[in-house]
Design an enzyme around this catalytic site. Structure first.
Site, mmCIF file in Angstrom:
data_model
loop_
_atom_site.group_PDB
_atom_site.id
_atom_site.type_symbol
_atom_site.label_atom_id
_atom_site.label_comp_id
_atom_site.label_asym_id
_atom_site.label_seq_id
_atom_site.Cartn_x
_atom_site.Cartn_y
_atom_site.Cartn_z
ATOM 1 N N CYS A 3 0.890 -1.118 0.098
ATOM 2 C CA CYS A 3 0.063 -0.045 0.110
ATOM 3 C C CYS A 3 0.942 1.362 0.087
ATOM 4 O O CYS A 3 1.799 1.510 0.911
ATOM 5 C CB CYS A 3 -0.974 0.041 1.264
ATOM 6 S SG CYS A 3 -1.780 1.505 1.451
ATOM 7 N N ASP A 29 -0.611 16.102 -2.362
ATOM 8 C CA ASP A 29 -0.874 15.199 -3.533
ATOM 9 C C ASP A 29 0.078 15.197 -4.485
ATOM 10 O O ASP A 29 0.517 16.160 -5.052
ATOM 11 C CB ASP A 29 -2.427 15.475 -3.742
ATOM 12 C CG ASP A 29 -3.129 14.221 -4.450
ATOM 13 O OD1 ASP A 29 -3.693 13.725 -4.285
ATOM 14 O OD2 ASP A 29 -2.422 13.988 -5.886
ATOM 15 N N HIS A 45 -3.525 1.143 8.355
ATOM 16 C CA HIS A 45 -3.944 0.872 7.057
ATOM 17 C C HIS A 45 -5.679 0.643 7.148
ATOM 18 O O HIS A 45 -6.090 -0.435 7.866
ATOM 19 C CB HIS A 45 -3.495 -0.233 6.233
ATOM 20 C CG HIS A 45 -4.126 -0.518 5.025
ATOM 21 N ND1 HIS A 45 -3.869 0.072 4.042
ATOM 22 C CD2 HIS A 45 -5.108 -1.478 4.627
ATOM 23 C CE1 HIS A 45 -4.569 -0.252 2.953
ATOM 24 N NE2 HIS A 45 -5.488 -1.351 3.234
ATOM 25 N N ASN A 82 -13.473 10.309 -1.132
ATOM 26 C CA ASN A 82 -13.872 9.488 -1.979
ATOM 27 C C ASN A 82 -14.122 7.963 -1.277
ATOM 28 O O ASN A 82 -13.108 7.480 -0.762
ATOM 29 C CB ASN A 82 -13.248 9.426 -3.130
ATOM 30 C CG ASN A 82 -13.139 10.860 -3.987
ATOM 31 O OD1 ASN A 82 -14.192 11.600 -3.728
ATOM 32 N ND2 ASN A 82 -11.990 11.245 -4.509
ATOM 33 N N GLY A 88 -14.993 7.562 -7.007
ATOM 34 C CA GLY A 88 -13.667 8.091 -7.383
ATOM 35 C C GLY A 88 -12.598 7.577 -6.637
ATOM 36 O O GLY A 88 -11.407 8.084 -6.848
ATOM 37 N N HIS A 93 -6.596 3.188 0.742
ATOM 38 C CA HIS A 93 -6.189 3.333 2.174
ATOM 39 C C HIS A 93 -6.745 4.874 2.284
ATOM 40 O O HIS A 93 -6.500 5.886 1.741
ATOM 41 C CB HIS A 93 -4.648 3.523 2.308
ATOM 42 C CG HIS A 93 -4.006 4.038 3.707
ATOM 43 N ND1 HIS A 93 -2.877 2.957 4.152
ATOM 44 C CD2 HIS A 93 -4.312 4.944 4.638
ATOM 45 C CE1 HIS A 93 -2.851 3.861 5.228
ATOM 46 N NE2 HIS A 93 -3.523 4.818 5.672
ATOM 47 N N HIS A 95 -8.343 8.268 2.930
ATOM 48 C CA HIS A 95 -7.713 9.622 3.087
ATOM 49 C C HIS A 95 -8.715 10.803 2.777
ATOM 50 O O HIS A 95 -9.582 10.766 1.985
ATOM 51 C CB HIS A 95 -6.628 9.581 1.657
ATOM 52 C CG HIS A 95 -7.006 9.437 0.191
ATOM 53 N ND1 HIS A 95 -7.176 7.782 -0.161
ATOM 54 C CD2 HIS A 95 -7.648 10.038 -0.727
ATOM 55 C CE1 HIS A 95 -7.729 7.923 -1.212
ATOM 56 N NE2 HIS A 95 -8.063 9.014 -1.565
#
Ligand code: AMP
Ligand code: ZN
Length: 109
Positions: A3, A29, A45, A82, A88, A93, A95
């Site tokens: 991940c 990002d 996680h 999302n 989307g 994981h 966020h």
């Protein structure tokens, strides 16, 4: 488990960390949708909001959004989670997106 966000949280791969709390980290990002685009994640996680059942961690995640914005003097911003492919979600994981720095349309489409 492979991940990418676990690796960022564990500092196994470099990222532009902007904030860290006991159980969360925030970083820029890699493909920003606006001049400010930051992701807040739990260090642990958890695939999506559907799997997040720890209310304290929920609160810490949202509190971290506020702390990031306070630290960076961001007053106007959108926070997005999302959940699921059709909504989307691409990285499984959880966020919280913080998007800011330009006028944002609503509804988002
Ligand atoms: P979502 O579509 O809600 O799952 O959002 C995933 C976000 O993660 C996208 O905005 C990606 O640009 C971002 N992303 C993917 N890989 C990385 C990375 N290695 N570092 C920072 N952001 C990433
Ligand atoms: Zn993970």
């Amino acid at each position: 488990m492979d991940c990418i966000f676990c690796k960022i949280a564990n500092k196994e791969i470099p990222s532009n960390l902007v904030y860290e709390s006991e159980n969360t980290v925030a970083f820029n990002d890699i493909n920003p949708a606006a001049p400010v685009h930051i992701l807040v994640i739990p260090k642990k996680h958890i695939e999506s909001l559907n799997e997040l059942n720890d209310k304290d961690l929920m609160a810490e995640l949202l509190f971290s959004v506020k702390e990031v914005c306070k630290k960076l003097n961001i007053t106007d911003y959108r926070t997005v989670i999302n959940t699921g492919k059709e909504a989307g979600q691409e990285v499984f994981h959880i966020h919280l997106h913080i998007i800011s720095g330009r006028p944002l349309k609503w509804p988002p489409g």
